[in-house]
Design a protein around this motif. Structure first.
Motif, PDB file in Angstrom:
ATOM      1  N   GLU A  94     103.013  31.398   5.747  1.00 58.12           N
ATOM      2  CA  GLU A  94     103.565  31.567   4.409  1.00 58.12           C
ATOM      3  C   GLU A  94     104.097  32.988   4.308  1.00 58.12           C
ATOM      4  OE1 GLU A  94     102.309  31.244  -0.333  1.00 58.12           O
ATOM      5  OE2 GLU A  94     100.758  31.391   1.216  1.00 58.12           O
ATOM      6  N   PHE A  95     105.209  33.154   3.614  1.00 59.16           N
ATOM      7  CA  PHE A  95     105.736  34.480   3.303  1.00 59.16           C
ATOM      8  C   PHE A  95     105.802  34.605   1.793  1.00 59.16           C
ATOM      9  CE2 PHE A  95     107.253  33.531   7.554  1.00 59.16           C
ATOM     10  CZ  PHE A  95     106.980  34.708   8.232  1.00 59.16           C
ATOM     11  N   VAL A  96     105.334  35.733   1.261  1.00 61.61           N
ATOM     12  CA  VAL A  96     105.297  35.908  -0.188  1.00 61.61           C
ATOM     13  C   VAL A  96     105.792  37.300  -0.559  1.00 61.61           C
ATOM     14  CG1 VAL A  96     103.332  34.330  -0.444  1.00 61.61           C
ATOM     15  CG2 VAL A  96     102.933  36.792  -0.289  1.00 61.61           C
ATOM     16  N   GLN A  97     106.218  37.386  -1.809  1.00 60.94           N
ATOM     17  CA  GLN A  97     106.556  38.654  -2.422  1.00 60.94           C
ATOM     18  C   GLN A  97     105.931  38.632  -3.816  1.00 60.94           C
ATOM     19  OE1 GLN A  97     110.830  39.338  -2.835  1.00 60.94           O
ATOM     20  NE2 GLN A  97     110.637  41.221  -1.654  1.00 60.94           N
ATOM     21  N   ALA A  98     105.264  39.707  -4.194  1.00 67.94           N
ATOM     22  CA  ALA A  98     104.594  39.760  -5.495  1.00 67.94           C
ATOM     23  C   ALA A  98     105.194  40.896  -6.309  1.00 67.94           C
ATOM     24  CB  ALA A  98     103.097  39.958  -5.323  1.00 67.94           C
ATOM     25  N   LEU A  99     105.938  40.545  -7.352  1.00 71.26           N
ATOM     26  CA  LEU A  99     106.606  41.525  -8.201  1.00 71.26           C
ATOM     27  C   LEU A  99     106.245  41.282  -9.663  1.00 71.26           C
ATOM     28  CD1 LEU A  99     110.139  41.305  -6.514  1.00 71.26           C
ATOM     29  CD2 LEU A  99     108.360  43.002  -6.049  1.00 71.26           C
ATOM     30  N   GLY A 100     106.589  42.217 -10.516  1.00 73.64           N
ATOM     31  CA  GLY A 100     106.432  42.016 -11.951  1.00 73.64           C
ATOM     32  C   GLY A 100     104.998  41.751 -12.387  1.00 73.64           C
ATOM     33  N   PRO A 101     104.827  40.818 -13.339  1.00 73.71           N
ATOM     34  CA  PRO A 101     103.494  40.558 -13.900  1.00 73.71           C
ATOM     35  C   PRO A 101     102.445  40.161 -12.861  1.00 73.71           C
ATOM     36  CG  PRO A 101     105.185  39.563 -15.269  1.00 73.71           C
ATOM     37  CD  PRO A 101     105.874  40.044 -14.027  1.00 73.71           C
ATOM     38  N   VAL A 102     102.810  39.337 -11.883  1.00 69.99           N
ATOM     39  CA  VAL A 102     101.809  38.890 -10.914  1.00 69.99           C
ATOM     40  C   VAL A 102     101.369  40.052 -10.024  1.00 69.99           C
ATOM     41  CG1 VAL A 102     103.338  38.157  -9.027  1.00 69.99           C
ATOM     42  CG2 VAL A 102     101.185  36.946  -9.431  1.00 69.99           C
ATOM     43  N   LYS A 103     102.270  40.977  -9.749  1.00 71.27           N
ATOM     44  CA  LYS A 103     101.887  42.165  -8.983  1.00 71.27           C
ATOM     45  C   LYS A 103     100.842  42.957  -9.741  1.00 71.27           C
ATOM     46  CE  LYS A 103     103.798  46.464  -7.060  1.00 71.27           C
ATOM     47  NZ  LYS A 103     103.242  46.298  -5.707  1.00 71.27           N
ATOM     48  N   GLN A 104     101.044  43.114 -11.049  1.00 72.12           N
ATOM     49  CA  GLN A 104     100.084  43.838 -11.863  1.00 72.12           C
ATOM     50  C   GLN A 104      98.738  43.126 -11.891  1.00 72.12           C
ATOM     51  OE1 GLN A 104     100.815  46.946 -13.294  1.00 72.12           O
ATOM     52  NE2 GLN A 104      98.573  46.911 -13.380  1.00 72.12           N
ATOM     53  N   THR A 105      98.780  41.798 -11.906  1.00 69.18           N
ATOM     54  CA  THR A 105      97.543  41.020 -11.896  1.00 69.18           C
ATOM     55  C   THR A 105      96.727  41.303 -10.648  1.00 69.18           C
ATOM     56  OG1 THR A 105      98.508  39.248 -13.241  1.00 69.18           O
ATOM     57  CG2 THR A 105      96.586  38.681 -11.891  1.00 69.18           C
ATOM     58  N   PHE A 106      97.391  41.305  -9.492  1.00 68.63           N
ATOM     59  CA  PHE A 106      96.692  41.577  -8.236  1.00 68.63           C
ATOM     60  C   PHE A 106      96.208  43.026  -8.174  1.00 68.63           C
ATOM     61  CE2 PHE A 106      98.542  37.591  -6.814  1.00 68.63           C
ATOM     62  CZ  PHE A 106      97.584  37.113  -5.933  1.00 68.63           C
ATOM     63  N   ASP A 107      97.038  43.963  -8.656  1.00 70.94           N
ATOM     64  CA  ASP A 107      96.644  45.375  -8.660  1.00 70.94           C
ATOM     65  C   ASP A 107      95.411  45.585  -9.531  1.00 70.94           C
ATOM     66  OD1 ASP A 107      98.718  45.978  -6.971  1.00 70.94           O
ATOM     67  OD2 ASP A 107     100.027  46.799  -8.531  1.00 70.94           O
ATOM     68  N   ASN A 108      95.389  44.929 -10.691  1.00 68.48           N
ATOM     69  CA  ASN A 108      94.245  45.062 -11.589  1.00 68.48           C
ATOM     70  C   ASN A 108      92.980  44.478 -10.965  1.00 68.48           C
ATOM     71  OD1 ASN A 108      95.923  46.235 -13.488  1.00 68.48           O
ATOM     72  ND2 ASN A 108      96.162  44.378 -14.705  1.00 68.48           N
ATOM     73  N   ALA A 109      93.140  43.354 -10.268  1.00 66.19           N
ATOM     74  CA  ALA A 109      91.984  42.722  -9.633  1.00 66.19           C
ATOM     75  C   ALA A 109      91.408  43.622  -8.541  1.00 66.19           C
ATOM     76  CB  ALA A 109      92.380  41.372  -9.048  1.00 66.19           C
ATOM     77  N   LEU A 110      92.283  44.248  -7.767  1.00 64.84           N
ATOM     78  CA  LEU A 110      91.825  45.145  -6.712  1.00 64.84           C
ATOM     79  C   LEU A 110      91.112  46.359  -7.301  1.00 64.84           C
ATOM     80  CD1 LEU A 110      91.653  46.037  -3.775  1.00 64.84           C
ATOM     81  CD2 LEU A 110      93.973  46.948  -3.979  1.00 64.84           C
ATOM     82  N   ALA A 111      91.696  46.922  -8.357  1.00 69.76           N
ATOM     83  CA  ALA A 111      91.063  48.085  -8.999  1.00 69.76           C
ATOM     84  C   ALA A 111      89.705  47.706  -9.576  1.00 69.76           C
ATOM     85  CB  ALA A 111      91.976  48.628 -10.093  1.00 69.76           C
ATOM     86  N   GLY A 112      89.613  46.520 -10.168  1.00 72.72           N
ATOM     87  CA  GLY A 112      88.345  46.077 -10.727  1.00 72.72           C
ATOM     88  C   GLY A 112      87.288  45.871  -9.655  1.00 72.72           C
ATOM     89  N   ARG A 113      87.701  45.339  -8.511  1.00 71.86           N
ATOM     90  CA  ARG A 113      86.744  45.135  -7.413  1.00 71.86           C
ATOM     91  C   ARG A 113      86.243  46.471  -6.872  1.00 71.86           C
ATOM     92  NH1 ARG A 113      84.852  41.207  -4.202  1.00 71.86           N
ATOM     93  NH2 ARG A 113      84.402  41.689  -2.016  1.00 71.86           N
ATOM     94  N   ARG A 114      87.137  47.448  -6.780  1.00 68.06           N
ATOM     95  CA  ARG A 114      86.709  48.760  -6.320  1.00 68.06           C
ATOM     96  C   ARG A 114      85.668  49.365  -7.257  1.00 68.06           C
ATOM     97  NH1 ARG A 114      92.707  51.194  -5.061  1.00 68.06           N
ATOM     98  NH2 ARG A 114      92.904  50.523  -2.887  1.00 68.06           N
ATOM     99  N   ARG A 115      85.893  49.222  -8.571  1.00 68.10           N
ATOM    100  CA  ARG A 115      84.929  49.760  -9.531  1.00 68.10           C
ATOM    101  C   ARG A 115      83.591  49.042  -9.404  1.00 68.10           C
ATOM    102  NH1 ARG A 115      89.557  49.536 -12.909  1.00 68.10           N
ATOM    103  NH2 ARG A 115      88.795  47.570 -13.805  1.00 68.10           N
ATOM    104  N   GLN A 116      83.661  47.738  -9.229  1.00 72.15           N
ATOM    105  CA  GLN A 116      82.441  46.925  -9.117  1.00 72.15           C
ATOM    106  C   GLN A 116      81.608  47.303  -7.911  1.00 72.15           C
ATOM    107  OE1 GLN A 116      83.082  42.798  -8.161  1.00 72.15           O
ATOM    108  NE2 GLN A 116      81.281  42.145  -9.326  1.00 72.15           N
ATOM    109  N   ARG A 117      82.284  47.601  -6.798  1.00 71.95           N
ATOM    110  CA  ARG A 117      81.589  47.890  -5.548  1.00 71.95           C
ATOM    111  C   ARG A 117      81.220  49.348  -5.397  1.00 71.95           C
ATOM    112  NH1 ARG A 117      82.096  43.709  -1.805  1.00 71.95           N
ATOM    113  NH2 ARG A 117      81.911  45.145  -0.040  1.00 71.95           N
ATOM    114  N   GLY A 118      81.684  50.155  -6.322  1.00 74.97           N
ATOM    115  CA  GLY A 118      81.357  51.571  -6.272  1.00 74.97           C
ATOM    116  C   GLY A 118      82.051  52.293  -5.156  1.00 74.97           C
TER     117      GLY A 118
END
Length: 282
Positions: A258-282
């Motif tokens: 599969e090849f994907v590109q993540a732009l706009g709102p969905v990119k922000q969704t993934f960025d927010n999820a990654l940031a949240g996981r980092r905070r959760q894991r310390g």
């Protein structure tokens, strides 16, 4: 020699997980931050005792690699390095012996006995007796490692040539247990042109199985090739996947990509999820 170099069986998992990968297991975390880890010099202790009794997810470092069993190692290696631009991490091989056989194939041996059939008829190689051997190559991409595996007869030269078992004919993504490798295309790349160039480069190398789907209905290979450039990718513009662009494609061994590109709102969704996981894991 029943046990390759007397260390391949006991060290196989350790090498597969650690040696030469640069501890890319941090996966998307390192890719997103631009950080690096040196496997040879990083001596920071892992808080093993503190996390041993914690939730399983907190004991993981991320996805270390995706593995793909191939029919022709040299062809697959050329596709993932020369066409898609991965970098070789390491290669090893001629793995055989009782411990590596049991490590990889115990469940299939049990299943064969339960069915009352010869394991070889189910595509189970005889690594224990050494009739077949396993070779591996690891390829580094920006945020993950891909491992190529080839099971071959002992007299079969490593790398090129035939695999031990025949390839699967039915590769529909709808089959349970079916997996795929997903590549993330950079934000500033023309997705449709990328797919066209990928198919052209693969065709130039005689990799006839590299074929991408189209977003319009085609019923023959001739129609697929004649489809307009804009039919090479599916851009989603509404809902939670707004900004996601994708297409499915077969690789040089017929594997599902599969090849994907993540732009706009969905990119922000993934960025927010990654940031949240980092905070959760310390």
């Amino acid at each position: 020699m029943s046990d390759h170099k007397n260390i391949d069986d006991t060290d196989f998992q350790r090498r597969s997980l650690l040696q030469g990968t640069g501890l890319a297991v941090v996966g998307g975390l390192l890719a997103a931050t631009g950080g690096t880890v040196n496997a040879a010099s990083d001596s920071r202790p892992i808080a093993g005792t503190a996390r041993t009794g914690g939730p399983l997810g907190m004991r993981l470092q991320g996805v270390q690699h995706f593995g793909l069993t191939v029919q022709n190692m040299d062809r697959a290696f050329a596709f993932y390095t020369e066409v898609l631009g991965g970098t070789e991490v390491m290669r090893d091989g001629d793995f055989h012996g009782e411990r590596i056989h049991n490590t990889l194939l115990t469940d299939q041996e049990i299943e064969a006995r339960a069915r009352g059939v010869n394991p070889r008829t189910m595509g189970v190689p005889d690594l224990k007796g050494g009739a077949q051997r396993l070779d591996v190559r690891f390829i580094q991409f920006d945020n993950v490692v891909i491992e190529l595996l080839q099971y071959r007869d002992s007299e079969q030269p490593a790398g090129s040539g035939a695999a031990f078992a025949e390839p699967l004919d039915h590769m529909s993504p709808a089959f349970p247990r079916m997996m795929h490798i997903c590549f993330h295309i950079r934000d500033d790349v023309d997705f449709n042109q990328f797919i066209a160039d990928l198919e052209a480069e693969a065709a130039r190398r005689g990799m006839t199985q590299v074929r991408a789907n189209r977003v319009i209905t085609v019923t023959t290979e001739k129609e697929r090739l004649a489809a307009p450039l804009e039919a090479n990718s599916n851009g989603i513009t509404e809902g939670k996947s707004n900004g996601w662009r994708l297409i499915y494609c077969k690789g040089s061994e017929g594997e599902q990509l599969e090849f994907v590109q993540a732009l706009g709102p969905v990119k922000q969704t993934f960025d927010n999820a990654l940031a949240g996981r980092r905070r959760q894991r310390g």
